[in-house]
Design an enzyme around this catalytic site. Structure first.
Site, PDB file in Angstrom:
ATOM      1  N   SER A  86       0.805  -1.185   0.003  1.00 47.73           N
ATOM      2  CA  SER A  86      -0.232  -0.005  -0.175  1.00 47.73           C
ATOM      3  C   SER A  86       0.826   1.031   0.082  1.00 47.73           C
ATOM      4  O   SER A  86       2.019   1.279   0.502  1.00 47.73           O
ATOM      5  CB  SER A  86      -1.090  -0.172   1.174  1.00 47.73           C
ATOM      6  OG  SER A  86      -1.426   1.208   1.433  1.00 47.73           O
TER       7      SER A  86
ATOM      8  N   TYR B 293      -1.443  -0.071  10.235  1.00 47.06           N
ATOM      9  CA  TYR B 293      -1.689  -0.797   8.810  1.00 47.06           C
ATOM     10  C   TYR B 293      -0.672  -0.722   8.023  1.00 47.06           C
ATOM     11  O   TYR B 293      -0.089  -1.751   7.194  1.00 47.06           O
ATOM     12  CB  TYR B 293      -3.285  -0.163   8.215  1.00 47.06           C
ATOM     13  CG  TYR B 293      -3.314  -0.507   6.895  1.00 47.06           C
ATOM     14  CD1 TYR B 293      -3.619  -1.816   6.595  1.00 47.06           C
ATOM     15  CD2 TYR B 293      -3.238   0.176   5.840  1.00 47.06           C
ATOM     16  CE1 TYR B 293      -3.916  -2.150   5.037  1.00 47.06           C
ATOM     17  CE2 TYR B 293      -3.267   0.227   4.623  1.00 47.06           C
ATOM     18  CZ  TYR B 293      -3.487  -1.116   4.313  1.00 47.06           C
ATOM     19  OH  TYR B 293      -3.625  -1.426   2.797  1.00 47.06           O
TER      20      TYR B 293
ATOM     21  N   LYS C   9       2.163  -3.636   6.296  1.00 45.97           N
ATOM     22  CA  LYS C   9       2.452  -3.693   4.948  1.00 45.97           C
ATOM     23  C   LYS C   9       4.060  -3.709   4.837  1.00 45.97           C
ATOM     24  O   LYS C   9       4.641  -4.549   4.194  1.00 45.97           O
ATOM     25  CB  LYS C   9       2.105  -2.673   3.959  1.00 45.97           C
ATOM     26  CG  LYS C   9       0.352  -2.764   4.045  1.00 45.97           C
ATOM     27  CD  LYS C   9       0.007  -4.187   3.269  1.00 45.97           C
ATOM     28  CE  LYS C   9      -1.368  -4.560   3.206  1.00 45.97           C
ATOM     29  NZ  LYS C   9      -1.859  -5.910   2.671  1.00 45.97           N
TER      30      LYS C   9
HETATM   31  C1  UD1 Z   1      -6.352   4.667   2.962  1.00 44.85           C
HETATM   32  C2  UD1 Z   1      -4.801   4.290   3.097  1.00 44.85           C
HETATM   33  C3  UD1 Z   1      -4.493   3.397   1.920  1.00 44.85           C
HETATM   34  C4  UD1 Z   1      -5.357   2.272   1.884  1.00 44.85           C
HETATM   35  C5  UD1 Z   1      -6.581   2.500   2.202  1.00 44.85           C
HETATM   36  C6  UD1 Z   1      -7.544   1.019   2.331  1.00 44.85           C
HETATM   37  C7  UD1 Z   1      -3.282   6.071   4.073  1.00 44.85           C
HETATM   38  C8  UD1 Z   1      -2.841   7.375   3.549  1.00 44.85           C
HETATM   39  N1  UD1 Z   1      -4.100   5.327   2.987  1.00 44.85           N
HETATM   40  O1  UD1 Z   1      -6.543   5.224   1.963  1.00 44.85           O
HETATM   41  O2  UD1 Z   1      -3.069   3.099   1.918  1.00 44.85           O
HETATM   42  O3  UD1 Z   1      -5.248   1.123   1.090  1.00 44.85           O
HETATM   43  O4  UD1 Z   1      -7.285   3.445   3.113  1.00 44.85           O
HETATM   44  O5  UD1 Z   1      -8.588   1.081   3.225  1.00 44.85           O
HETATM   45  O6  UD1 Z   1      -3.205   5.403   4.861  1.00 44.85           O
HETATM   46  N2  UD1 Z   1     -13.165  10.506   2.854  1.00 44.85           N
HETATM   47  C9  UD1 Z   1     -14.201  11.377   3.121  1.00 44.85           C
HETATM   48  N3  UD1 Z   1     -15.454  10.746   3.763  1.00 44.85           N
HETATM   49  C10 UD1 Z   1     -15.538   9.551   4.066  1.00 44.85           C
HETATM   50  C11 UD1 Z   1     -14.414   8.423   3.674  1.00 44.85           C
HETATM   51  C12 UD1 Z   1     -13.399   9.065   3.042  1.00 44.85           C
HETATM   52  O7  UD1 Z   1     -14.265  12.576   2.929  1.00 44.85           O
HETATM   53  O8  UD1 Z   1     -16.505   9.059   4.506  1.00 44.85           O
HETATM   54  C13 UD1 Z   1     -12.063  11.163   2.250  1.00 44.85           C
HETATM   55  C14 UD1 Z   1     -10.940  10.921   3.061  1.00 44.85           C
HETATM   56  O9  UD1 Z   1     -10.631  11.965   3.825  1.00 44.85           O
HETATM   57  C15 UD1 Z   1      -9.692  10.593   2.022  1.00 44.85           C
HETATM   58  C16 UD1 Z   1     -10.423  10.309   0.835  1.00 44.85           C
HETATM   59  O10 UD1 Z   1     -12.018  10.350   1.030  1.00 44.85           O
HETATM   60  O11 UD1 Z   1      -9.334  12.110   1.553  1.00 44.85           O
HETATM   61  C17 UD1 Z   1     -10.321   8.892   0.559  1.00 44.85           C
HETATM   62  O12 UD1 Z   1     -10.373   8.061   1.867  1.00 44.85           O
HETATM   63  P1  UD1 Z   1     -10.295   6.345   2.020  1.00 44.85           P
HETATM   64  O13 UD1 Z   1     -11.218   6.053   0.786  1.00 44.85           O
HETATM   65  O14 UD1 Z   1     -10.523   6.196   3.353  1.00 44.85           O
HETATM   66  O15 UD1 Z   1      -8.848   6.146   1.370  1.00 44.85           O
HETATM   67  P2  UD1 Z   1      -7.627   6.781   2.164  1.00 44.85           P
HETATM   68  O16 UD1 Z   1      -7.820   7.094   3.313  1.00 44.85           O
HETATM   69  O17 UD1 Z   1      -6.898   7.724   1.087  1.00 44.85           O
END
Ligand code: UD1
Length: 322
Positions: A118, A142, A146
């Site tokens: 990841s 997490y 990895k």
């Molecule tokens: C994270 C991990 C990634 C992992 C993935 C799997 C980090 C930096 N990244 O990705 O390596 O493989 O999770 O679970 O640790 N968001 C919202 N509202 C929500 C959910 C998400 O605004 O309800 C936003 C988050 O703030 C982010 C984006 O959407 O900016 C993507 O979020 P998400 O899908 O959770 O993935 P990451 O956190 O980027």
């Protein structure tokens, strides 16, 4: 003769797409999955299946003894927040479980492993786009799990026991365009699955975590890479491992950044209606921007993502709902 690949976690979201790609390219596939988050509906015609846990060494050894030529390992927990609250679960599943796989491979003379890693191994980006030379400094447990396995594989490779590909995914999204994979994640934690639950009325609204970031629209930017593109990188990596003795770690992303607001706008366009969302405080540990430099994947594997447009990606998910 067709090579036989054991896909640990092959009934899960990314694993099922890897299973599909392997089958399409003529590999034999044995899915090994405990169905804790994977789903039987994701088992494709032509794949064999053993219901087993990677913590159950006996069952794992029996599976590995079935003339396996290579392993794709994607059986892991992946909720970043949970990994900070219950690290012991991640230590057991993601670290002990992966070590069991490596040990079972060695025991059974299986030499090649493609490992689901990841972008979380990098931690807070010091620069973007992130290349593979970026410092490794995970900020959540997490991500640490990895990297711990990447290091173990590097040692085992150095000791001549196996060769490996560590694929560092950025944000995996989308579904196979032919709708052959239908299992949705239960209790999704990631942005697009949550958006789809809002779009289909399963969830009332989306909370956007922060709109005061130092980005053009204030929301976080991520590199969304289609799961079918990811799957292709796995088969290409496996072929490389089988023909060369080398091992490698590489990024898988599009290089293109998309903000949360842009994902929402693309979704609204695809589904033809407004999404219910509001702005909430930032989520701990979220970098403002995370994009990949994936040139190495192209150089080593000839890999390039087909999907680079977020609307096209969202459409592959929405197509499952209509
Ligand atoms: C994270 C991990 C990634 C992992 C993935 C799997 C980090 C930096 N990244 O990705 O390596 O493989 O999770 O679970 O640790 N968001 C919202 N509202 C929500 C959910 C998400 O605004 O309800 C936003 C988050 O703030 C982010 C984006 O959407 O900016 C993507 O979020 P998400 O899908 O959770 O993935 P990451 O956190 O980027």
């Amino acid at each position: 003769m067709a090579k036989k690949i054991l896909v640990a976690g092959g009934a899960g979201y990314i694993g099922s797409h890897v299973q599909k790609q392997l089958l399409e390219e003529g590999f034999e596939v044995l899915v090994y999955d405990n169905l804790s988050s994977g789903d039987k509906v994701n088992l494709l015609k032509g794949a064999d299946f053993i219901e087993g846990d990677i913590l159950d060494k006996n069952t794992l050894d029996k599976a590995m003894a079935q003339n396996i030529d290579g392993v794709v390992h994607l059986a892991a927990k992946k909720a970043v927040g949970e990994s900070m609250e219950k690290p012991e679960i991640y230590a057991e599943n993601n670290i002990s479980g992966a070590i069991n796989i490596l040990n079972s491979m060695i025991k059974n003379g299986v030499q090649h492993i493609v490992f689901s890693s990841s972008a979380a191994v990098y931690g807070m980006p010091e620069y973007t786009p992130i290349d593979e030379n970026h410092p490794i400094n995970p900020i959540n447990y997490y991500g640490y799990t990895k990297y711990a396995i990447e290091q173990n594989m590097a040692w085992f490779a150095k000791l001549g026991k196996l060769n490996y590909a560590a694929l560092r995914y950025f944000n995996a999204v989308g579904y196979a365009a032919d709708k052959s994979i239908t299992g949705r994640e239960r209790n999704p934690q990631n942005l697009l699955p949550i958006i789809m639950e809002v779009a289909t009325g399963k969830r009332e609204k989306l909370s956007v975590f922060g709109n005061d970031y130092d980005t053009p629209d204030g929301t976080c930017i991520r590199d969304y890479v289609h799961v079918s593109d990811l799957a292709k990188a796995h088969t290409a990596a496996m072929r490389k491992l089988m023909t060369e003795k080398s091992s490698f770690a590489l990024n898988l992303g599009t290089g293109k950044g998309t903000s949360v607001n842009e994902v929402i706008a693309a979704t609204e366009k695809v589904i033809g209606k407004k999404l219910n969302y509001d702005y909430a405080p930032r989520r701990a540990g979220d970098p403002a921007m995370l994009t990949a430099k994936a040139d190495k994947a192209f150089e080593l594997l000839g890999w390039k993502p087909n999907y680079t447009n977020i609307e096209d990606i969202v459409r592959t998910v929405w197509n499952l709902e209509i």
